[in-house]
Each structure stands twice: as C-alpha cells, then as structure tokens.
Design a protein around this motif. Structure first.
Motif, mmCIF file in Angstrom:
data_model
loop_
_atom_site.group_PDB
_atom_site.id
_atom_site.type_symbol
_atom_site.label_atom_id
_atom_site.label_comp_id
_atom_site.label_asym_id
_atom_site.label_seq_id
_atom_site.Cartn_x
_atom_site.Cartn_y
_atom_site.Cartn_z
ATOM 1 N N VAL A 1 32.562 44.061 22.612
ATOM 2 C CA VAL A 1 32.737 45.481 22.916
ATOM 3 C C VAL A 1 31.521 46.032 23.659
ATOM 4 N N VAL A 2 30.341 45.610 23.267
ATOM 5 C CA VAL A 2 29.121 46.103 23.908
ATOM 6 C C VAL A 2 29.092 45.704 25.381
ATOM 7 N N GLY A 3 29.437 44.472 25.669
ATOM 8 C CA GLY A 3 29.469 44.026 27.064
ATOM 9 C C GLY A 3 30.518 44.765 27.868
ATOM 10 N N PHE A 4 31.686 44.989 27.258
ATOM 11 C CA PHE A 4 32.737 45.737 27.951
ATOM 12 C C PHE A 4 32.282 47.151 28.261
ATOM 13 N N LEU A 5 31.688 47.815 27.264
ATOM 14 C CA LEU A 5 31.236 49.195 27.480
ATOM 15 C C LEU A 5 30.145 49.275 28.541
ATOM 16 N N ALA A 6 29.249 48.311 28.551
ATOM 17 C CA ALA A 6 28.188 48.316 29.556
ATOM 18 C C ALA A 6 28.768 48.194 30.960
ATOM 19 N N ILE A 7 29.680 47.262 31.152
ATOM 20 C CA ILE A 7 30.296 47.077 32.466
ATOM 21 C C ILE A 7 31.168 48.280 32.819
ATOM 22 N N PHE A 8 31.851 48.853 31.843
ATOM 23 C CA PHE A 8 32.684 50.029 32.079
ATOM 24 C C PHE A 8 31.841 51.200 32.581
ATOM 25 N N PHE A 9 30.703 51.445 31.929
ATOM 26 C CA PHE A 9 29.840 52.545 32.358
ATOM 27 C C PHE A 9 29.231 52.292 33.737
ATOM 28 N N VAL A 10 28.915 51.055 34.038
ATOM 29 C CA VAL A 10 28.414 50.730 35.381
ATOM 30 C C VAL A 10 29.505 50.983 36.422
ATOM 31 N N ALA A 11 30.743 50.624 36.102
ATOM 32 C CA ALA A 11 31.855 50.842 37.034
ATOM 33 C C ALA A 11 32.105 52.339 37.235
ATOM 34 N N VAL A 12 32.075 53.108 36.164
ATOM 35 C CA VAL A 12 32.288 54.562 36.276
ATOM 36 C C VAL A 12 31.172 55.195 37.104
ATOM 37 N N ALA A 13 29.938 54.803 36.852
ATOM 38 C CA ALA A 13 28.818 55.338 37.620
ATOM 39 C C ALA A 13 28.944 54.985 39.098
ATOM 40 N N THR A 14 29.386 53.775 39.395
ATOM 41 C CA THR A 14 29.558 53.353 40.786
ATOM 42 C C THR A 14 30.635 54.175 41.481
ATOM 43 N N VAL A 15 31.753 54.398 40.799
ATOM 44 C CA VAL A 15 32.835 55.195 41.383
ATOM 45 C C VAL A 15 32.364 56.624 41.632
ATOM 46 N N LEU A 16 31.649 57.214 40.680
ATOM 47 C CA LEU A 16 31.163 58.585 40.859
ATOM 48 C C LEU A 16 30.152 58.673 42.002
ATOM 49 N N LEU A 17 29.285 57.694 42.120
ATOM 50 C CA LEU A 17 28.330 57.689 43.233
ATOM 51 C C LEU A 17 29.039 57.554 44.576
ATOM 52 N N CYS A 18 30.067 56.713 44.638
ATOM 53 C CA CYS A 18 30.824 56.550 45.881
ATOM 54 C C CYS A 18 31.517 57.850 46.261
ATOM 55 N N LEU A 19 32.106 58.524 45.293
ATOM 56 C CA LEU A 19 32.759 59.807 45.575
ATOM 57 C C LEU A 19 31.752 60.830 46.084
ATOM 58 N N ASP A 20 30.575 60.865 45.493
ATOM 59 C CA ASP A 20 29.542 61.800 45.933
ATOM 60 C C ASP A 20 29.089 61.493 47.361
ATOM 61 N N VAL A 21 28.927 60.223 47.681
ATOM 62 C CA VAL A 21 28.501 59.842 49.032
ATOM 63 C C VAL A 21 29.569 60.222 50.057
ATOM 64 N N VAL A 22 30.835 59.978 49.725
ATOM 65 C CA VAL A 22 31.920 60.327 50.640
ATOM 66 C C VAL A 22 31.952 61.839 50.865
ATOM 67 N N ARG A 23 31.756 62.608 49.792
ATOM 68 C CA ARG A 23 31.754 64.074 49.911
ATOM 69 C C ARG A 23 30.612 64.542 50.809
#
Length: 85
Positions: free
Chosen positions: A28-50
């Motif tokens: 679960v810890v590994g899944f959550l770590a990768i999940f948060f990295v993926a969410v952060a990456t998506v949010l950063l990409c959206l911000d850059v596109v904006r």
C-alpha cells in the motif's frame, strides 16, 4: 578497494530458501507513493498548459492591437487621438 568488496560480500546475507522474489510487492505504501507522484505530475502538466495558453493568448491580443494601431495610423482620414501623442 579489494577490502571494501570483501567486506560487502562478507556482510551480504544469504537469501532465505523459502523467499520467493516473484511474490514481493511494494504494498500500500508503494502504491500511495506512486499515486501521489502521478497526481502531482498531472497537476503540474495542467498548470504548464494553462500558462502556455495564457502566454499565447496575450501574444495574439498584442499582435491584434498592434495591427489595429498600424491600420489606424496608416489611414489619413481616421481621427487622431490627442492623448496618445
């Protein structure tokens, strides 16, 4: 250098014979770590596109305003704005 290798090899434990490396998962810890990295990456990409869109729109509007000013200045019959000069 040779002594360092011998120390590392001497300290390395032998694997347990019942240990199956194919059943090891990050859990679960590994899944959550990768999940948060993926969410952060998506949010950063959206911000850059904006930000890129905003910059592009500003450049387009500036070009339109410059073209309107150039057209107005080129027309001799257009009323002149005294505030501008």
């Amino acid at each position: 250098m040779t002594s360092l290798i011998s120390v590392v090899l001497a300290v390395t434990p032998t694997p347990d014979p019942d240990f199956d490396p194919n059943t090891v998962t990050p859990g679960v810890v590994g899944f959550l770590a990768i999940f948060f990295v993926a969410v952060a990456t998506v949010l950063l990409c959206l911000d850059v596109v904006r930000r890129i869109r905003r910059t592009t729109y500003r450049a387009e509007i500036k070009e339109r305003l410059d073209a309107e000013l150039a057209a107005r200045d080129a027309d001799p019959d257009a009323p002149k704005d005294d505030k501008r000069e």
